[in-house]
Design a protein around this motif. Structure first.
Motif, PDB file in Angstrom:
ATOM      1  N   CYS A   1      -1.114   8.354   8.865  1.00  0.00           N
ATOM      2  CA  CYS A   1      -0.095   8.241   7.818  1.00  0.00           C
ATOM      3  C   CYS A   1       0.557   6.858   7.849  1.00  0.00           C
ATOM      4  O   CYS A   1       0.789   6.242   6.808  1.00  0.00           O
ATOM      5  CB  CYS A   1       0.964   9.330   7.991  1.00  0.00           C
ATOM      6  N   ARG A   2       0.835   6.365   9.052  1.00  0.00           N
ATOM      7  CA  ARG A   2       1.452   5.041   9.164  1.00  0.00           C
ATOM      8  C   ARG A   2       0.504   3.948   8.667  1.00  0.00           C
ATOM      9  O   ARG A   2       0.914   3.037   7.932  1.00  0.00           O
ATOM     10  CB  ARG A   2       1.854   4.761  10.616  1.00  0.00           C
ATOM     11  N   ASP A   3      -0.758   4.033   9.064  1.00  0.00           N
ATOM     12  CA  ASP A   3      -1.736   3.036   8.634  1.00  0.00           C
ATOM     13  C   ASP A   3      -1.917   3.075   7.118  1.00  0.00           C
ATOM     14  O   ASP A   3      -2.015   2.030   6.456  1.00  0.00           O
ATOM     15  CB  ASP A   3      -3.083   3.266   9.324  1.00  0.00           C
ATOM     16  N   TYR A   4      -1.969   4.279   6.586  1.00  0.00           N
ATOM     17  CA  TYR A   4      -2.159   4.437   5.141  1.00  0.00           C
ATOM     18  C   TYR A   4      -0.985   3.831   4.370  1.00  0.00           C
ATOM     19  O   TYR A   4      -1.175   3.071   3.419  1.00  0.00           O
ATOM     20  CB  TYR A   4      -2.308   5.922   4.806  1.00  0.00           C
ATOM     21  N   LEU A   5       0.236   4.139   4.791  1.00  0.00           N
ATOM     22  CA  LEU A   5       1.408   3.585   4.110  1.00  0.00           C
ATOM     23  C   LEU A   5       1.473   2.068   4.273  1.00  0.00           C
ATOM     24  O   LEU A   5       1.940   1.353   3.376  1.00  0.00           O
ATOM     25  CB  LEU A   5       2.684   4.231   4.646  1.00  0.00           C
ATOM     26  N   GLY A   6       1.017   1.571   5.402  1.00  0.00           N
ATOM     27  CA  GLY A   6       1.011   0.130   5.626  1.00  0.00           C
ATOM     28  C   GLY A   6       0.175  -0.611   4.607  1.00  0.00           C
ATOM     29  O   GLY A   6       0.542  -1.703   4.151  1.00  0.00           O
ATOM     30  N   ARG A   7      -0.961  -0.017   4.229  1.00  0.00           N
ATOM     31  CA  ARG A   7      -1.820  -0.653   3.217  1.00  0.00           C
ATOM     32  C   ARG A   7      -1.140  -0.678   1.856  1.00  0.00           C
ATOM     33  O   ARG A   7      -1.494  -1.494   0.998  1.00  0.00           O
ATOM     34  CB  ARG A   7      -3.160   0.074   3.141  1.00  0.00           C
ATOM     35  N   TRP A   8      -0.207   0.235   1.636  1.00  0.00           N
ATOM     36  CA  TRP A   8       0.527   0.286   0.376  1.00  0.00           C
ATOM     37  C   TRP A   8       1.843  -0.484   0.452  1.00  0.00           C
ATOM     38  O   TRP A   8       2.719  -0.315  -0.407  1.00  0.00           O
ATOM     39  CB  TRP A   8       0.787   1.740  -0.018  1.00  0.00           C
ATOM     40  N   GLY A   9       1.984  -1.332   1.456  1.00  0.00           N
ATOM     41  CA  GLY A   9       3.162  -2.188   1.543  1.00  0.00           C
ATOM     42  C   GLY A   9       4.371  -1.522   2.164  1.00  0.00           C
ATOM     43  O   GLY A   9       5.508  -1.927   1.884  1.00  0.00           O
ATOM     44  N   PHE A  10       4.150  -0.517   3.043  1.00  0.00           N
ATOM     45  CA  PHE A  10       5.252   0.155   3.730  1.00  0.00           C
ATOM     46  C   PHE A  10       5.103  -0.073   5.231  1.00  0.00           C
ATOM     47  O   PHE A  10       4.493   0.741   5.934  1.00  0.00           O
ATOM     48  CB  PHE A  10       5.260   1.655   3.424  1.00  0.00           C
ATOM     49  N   PRO A  11       5.633  -1.169   5.754  1.00  0.00           N
ATOM     50  CA  PRO A  11       5.602  -1.371   7.211  1.00  0.00           C
ATOM     51  C   PRO A  11       6.491  -0.356   7.904  1.00  0.00           C
ATOM     52  O   PRO A  11       7.208   0.427   7.260  1.00  0.00           O
ATOM     53  CB  PRO A  11       6.141  -2.802   7.368  1.00  0.00           C
ATOM     54  N   LYS A  12       6.487  -0.372   9.224  1.00  0.00           N
ATOM     55  CA  LYS A  12       7.174   0.654  10.021  1.00  0.00           C
ATOM     56  C   LYS A  12       8.636   0.823   9.619  1.00  0.00           C
ATOM     57  O   LYS A  12       9.104   1.941   9.396  1.00  0.00           O
ATOM     58  CB  LYS A  12       7.079   0.290  11.504  1.00  0.00           C
ATOM     59  N   ASN A  13       9.360  -0.295   9.475  1.00  0.00           N
ATOM     60  CA  ASN A  13      10.800  -0.174   9.192  1.00  0.00           C
ATOM     61  C   ASN A  13      11.062   0.432   7.814  1.00  0.00           C
ATOM     62  O   ASN A  13      12.032   1.164   7.610  1.00  0.00           O
ATOM     63  CB  ASN A  13      11.473  -1.540   9.298  1.00  0.00           C
ATOM     64  N   LEU A  14      10.175   0.142   6.835  1.00  0.00           N
ATOM     65  CA  LEU A  14      10.358   0.689   5.489  1.00  0.00           C
ATOM     66  C   LEU A  14       9.886   2.146   5.425  1.00  0.00           C
ATOM     67  O   LEU A  14      10.520   2.989   4.781  1.00  0.00           O
ATOM     68  CB  LEU A  14       9.593  -0.160   4.473  1.00  0.00           C
ATOM     69  N   ALA A  15       8.785   2.446   6.096  1.00  0.00           N
ATOM     70  CA  ALA A  15       8.265   3.823   6.085  1.00  0.00           C
ATOM     71  C   ALA A  15       9.246   4.802   6.714  1.00  0.00           C
ATOM     72  O   ALA A  15       9.276   5.978   6.357  1.00  0.00           O
ATOM     73  CB  ALA A  15       6.925   3.880   6.818  1.00  0.00           C
ATOM     74  N   GLU A  16      10.077   4.332   7.629  1.00  0.00           N
ATOM     75  CA  GLU A  16      11.014   5.204   8.331  1.00  0.00           C
ATOM     76  C   GLU A  16      12.402   5.219   7.705  1.00  0.00           C
ATOM     77  O   GLU A  16      13.307   5.853   8.228  1.00  0.00           O
ATOM     78  CB  GLU A  16      11.109   4.776   9.796  1.00  0.00           C
ATOM     79  N   ARG A  17      12.551   4.532   6.576  1.00  0.00           N
ATOM     80  CA  ARG A  17      13.844   4.536   5.873  1.00  0.00           C
ATOM     81  C   ARG A  17      13.910   5.682   4.874  1.00  0.00           C
ATOM     82  O   ARG A  17      12.883   6.075   4.308  1.00  0.00           O
ATOM     83  CB  ARG A  17      14.041   3.210   5.124  1.00  0.00           C
ATOM     84  N   PRO A  18      15.098   6.229   4.600  1.00  0.00           N
ATOM     85  CA  PRO A  18      15.213   7.270   3.570  1.00  0.00           C
ATOM     86  C   PRO A  18      14.830   6.723   2.198  1.00  0.00           C
ATOM     87  O   PRO A  18      15.110   5.560   1.878  1.00  0.00           O
ATOM     88  CB  PRO A  18      16.708   7.643   3.613  1.00  0.00           C
ATOM     89  N   ILE A  19      14.213   7.562   1.389  1.00  0.00           N
ATOM     90  CA  ILE A  19      13.779   7.153   0.060  1.00  0.00           C
ATOM     91  C   ILE A  19      14.976   6.745  -0.801  1.00  0.00           C
ATOM     92  O   ILE A  19      14.843   5.930  -1.713  1.00  0.00           O
ATOM     93  CB  ILE A  19      12.973   8.290  -0.593  1.00  0.00           C
ATOM     94  N   ALA A  20      16.154   7.270  -0.499  1.00  0.00           N
ATOM     95  CA  ALA A  20      17.362   6.906  -1.241  1.00  0.00           C
ATOM     96  C   ALA A  20      17.618   5.408  -1.197  1.00  0.00           C
ATOM     97  O   ALA A  20      18.251   4.856  -2.102  1.00  0.00           O
ATOM     98  CB  ALA A  20      18.566   7.663  -0.694  1.00  0.00           C
ATOM     99  N   THR A  21      17.127   4.727  -0.152  1.00  0.00           N
ATOM    100  CA  THR A  21      17.353   3.283  -0.014  1.00  0.00           C
ATOM    101  C   THR A  21      16.241   2.462  -0.661  1.00  0.00           C
ATOM    102  O   THR A  21      16.304   1.233  -0.644  1.00  0.00           O
ATOM    103  CB  THR A  21      17.458   2.896   1.468  1.00  0.00           C
ATOM    104  N   TYR A  22      15.212   3.121  -1.224  1.00  0.00           N
ATOM    105  CA  TYR A  22      14.082   2.405  -1.807  1.00  0.00           C
ATOM    106  C   TYR A  22      14.448   1.846  -3.181  1.00  0.00           C
ATOM    107  O   TYR A  22      15.216   2.455  -3.931  1.00  0.00           O
ATOM    108  CB  TYR A  22      12.871   3.337  -1.975  1.00  0.00           C
TER     109      TYR A  22
END
Length: 639
Positions: free
Chosen positions: A410-431
């Motif tokens: 899941c982390r690798d997949y999100l990384g390819r879509w431009g979601f590094p660790k710090n962004l992937a672990e943030r609440p969507i409300a902050t996106y």
């Protein structure tokens, strides 16, 4: 002239700008580009003086009138037409002054007030505002509706209309095309091309920027680089600069390696120690050239579906709408595996209704929709971003959708879509809006659908993400149906156009460039026999009564298509004939070019081969002439 000198700005520990310098000359049309988060909108706030810099100065002429497209405003009960005219603040003030003079009976001020209103174009204000509203897709009935009655996207259009109505020396537009359909975008391009003042525009639509900008400012790492020309010119110049930079870096690395080799060999030798020390000092003084990395953080993939029915979906005499209101009727169409379909049509024609029907969210009122057993749909629409659990993280959202996948996948997949660790672990409300759109697209892609149904997928996406999305869609092996106003994305991903108009859906015999050309406001005016608009829109625009209505635009476009259809057919036939004849001629000439043919072939067969080659050359020349004549005739018709 707008001058920015030594600009510096920090927000917390983050540096937004550092010693940024920029000069914008009167009359220039400037595209502000750069990745999301580099400070494009912040730069606008600094120019507007709603944000103060930490260091540096921003200078502009004292008398400059500035118009700015607001992103959010409070709900208002003002009718749409009045709301747009409110953008002309000087006109509204003159109206208030005249009303006060009339209430107090000041005859001289009343007379001067009428003269002032005439000077400000008050008596054509409604016509000018109407022209802008109609160009941006509003109907005549919409002009009387209160601002508060409109949805969010239409409110943004009204804010854009109000900015265009404002007499301005400097016009600042932040993502003006995000909520526009293609027809409205084309109208806006024409309007901006005639705008006589200075323009600063932020947009992620490369075709739009190409058609209006003559200067491109690239924001990156707190700096601003200025490029002459539109966005494509910027890309070309920057690519060349990056190549030169990479060459300089490579050369420097070779020199550094050579110095280290010398030092390593001779450091211990007394006779060479001084030279080695000198080389080390030279190495310390050397300015390091940063390597050029792959520029985009996105590496997207839409996995191919495991199985696909053929056809995937068939519509037979389908009517669809809402309750008693029929939007589309008698729709007959099929979607086959690998189809690349772009859905075109004016705003409100029923494009989104069609997509909802394909997706299954809207059942037909009559007719039949037949879906294959293997025709799973991945559906993207703007409203889906609002259905995400704002309290969940992007990582948790993907894990919930795919509980059998490991966390690292899941982390690798999100990384390819431009979601590094710090962004992937943030609440969507902050996106941001772009980050939410990326997340929804990533969730859809992970399902491996047989059909992608995409309703304006590029809204809020930056240019890097749009480029990555286009490449991913090109490689996707399933079928795709897309509504988008991004012409660059469409031209690279679709090969079939469906036109939604007059309450039905038809396959149109045109490519995207032809469609855009047919809906160019200047071409439509010419087709309708109306004079060309040459005057500046802020000063003396034509009355709205002289503008084409939506119905007249559709009729003019339909007439143009009817005239062009036989020519396009001739061009396609000529191209097909040229392709077939050229292949046969190439084969014959290849045989004749072989010296062995003259020794090995019987005389009769050799003579026949020579005669056939001559005949094929004549056929090819005739086909080329036919293609040339039809192409020239089509070009004359479009000019």
């Amino acid at each position: 002239m707008l001058t920015i000198s030594g600009l510096g700005l920090k927000r917390g520990p983050t540096t937004i700008f550092e010693n940024l310098n920029l000069t914008v000359h009167p009359g220039q049309k400037v595209a502000i580009v750069g990745r999301n988060g580099v400070g494009k909108s912040t730069l606008f706030e600094l120019v507007l003086r709603t944000v103060q810099p930490d260091t540096g100065d921003i200078g502009r002429p004292a008398g400059w009138r500035i118009a700015y497209m607001a992103q959010e405003v409070g709900a208002s009960s003002r009718p749409a037409l009045d709301y747009v005219i409110d953008g002309d603040h000087e006109l509204r003030k003159a109206e208030r002054d005249l009303a006060a003079a009339e209430a107090e009976g000041r005859d001289m001020d009343i007379a001067n007030g009428h003269i002032r209103l005439d000077d400000l174009g008050a008596y054509s204000a409604e016509a000018r505002a109407g022209e802008i509203l109609f160009g941006l897709g509003f109907s005549a009935a919409d002009t009387a509706r209160p601002f508060a009655d409109f949805s969010g996207g239409w409110r943004i259009r009204l804010n854009l209309a109000q900015a265009l109505m404002t007499p301005a020396d400097l016009l600042m537009l932040d993502e003006p095309t995000n909520h526009l359909d293609l027809e409205a975008t084309l109208w806006l391009e024409t309007w901006l091309q005639r705008f006589p003042g200075t323009l600063l525009v932020i947009a992620h639509d490369r075709e739009f920027l190409d058609n209006i900008a003559d200067v491109t400012v690239h924001l990156h790492h707190g700096q601003a680089d200025v490029y002459r020309g539109n966005y494509s010119a910027f890309e070309s110049q920057r690519a060349e600069a990056l190549m030169l930079r990479q060459a300089a870096f490579s050369k420097q690395q070779r020199e550094i390696a050579h110095i280290h080799s010398f030092v390593d060999r001779f450091r211990a030798k007394a006779s060479k120690a001084r030279q080695a020390q000198s080389r080390l000092k030279a190495l310390e003084r050397m300015e390091l050239v940063a390597p050029v990395h792959a520029d985009s953080p996105y590496h997207l993939t839409f996995a191919s579906p495991e199985r696909m029915s053929n056809p995937l979906i068939s519509l037979d005499q389908v009517s669809v709408g809402y309750g008693a209101h029929v939007v589309l009727q008698n729709v007959r169409a099929s979607i086959l595996p690998g189809a690349r379909i772009g859905v075109m049509g004016a705003n409100g024609a029923g494009k989104s209704t069609l997509l909802k029907c394909l997706q299954g969210a809207l059942e037909p009122l009559s007719g039949e929709v037949v879906r294959g057993a293997h025709s799973a749909i991945g559906y993207f629409a703007q409203h889906q971003m609002e259905t995400l659990d704002a309290s969940a993280t992007g990582l948790a959202t993907l894990q919930d959708a795919h509980p059998r996948q490991r966390e690292q996948w899941c982390r690798d997949y999100l990384g390819r879509w431009g979601f590094p660790k710090n962004l992937a672990e943030r609440p969507i409300a902050t996106y941001s809006g772009g980050e939410r759109a990326r997340l929804v697209l990533s969730l859809i892609a992970a399902e491996k659908p047989a059909i992608l149904v995409l309703d304006e997928p590029t809204n809020h996406l930056d240019l890097d993400m749009r480029e990555a999305l286009a490449l991913a869609l090109q490689d996707y092996e399933g079928a795709m149906v897309i509504v988008a106003h991004d012409r660059s994305l469409l031209s690279r991903t679709v090969n079939e156009l469906w036109l939604v108009e007059h309450g039905t859906v038809t396959l149109i015999d045109a490519d995207l460039a032809d469609y855009a050309d047919l809906h160019n406001p200047a071409k439509l005016r010419a087709a309708a026999g109306l004079p060309e608009l040459k005057s500046a829109p802020v000063a003396t625009t034509q009355a709205a009564g002289n503008e084409l209505t939506a119905k007249e635009r559709r009729q003019a476009a339909a007439q143009q298509r009817k005239q062009e259809q036989p020519l396009r057919k001739s061009i396609r036939q000529a191209e097909a004939e040229l392709e077939a004849v050229s292949a046969r001629l190439a084969d014959a000439e290849q045989k004749l070019a072989d010296p062995e043919a003259y020794n090995s072939l019987p005389p009769g067969e050799l003579d026949e081969l020579i005669r056939m080659a001559g005949k094929l050359r004549k056929t090819r020349d005739a086909a080329e002439q036919k293609w040339l004549e039809a192409s020239e005739a089509l070009e004359r018709l479009q000019s």
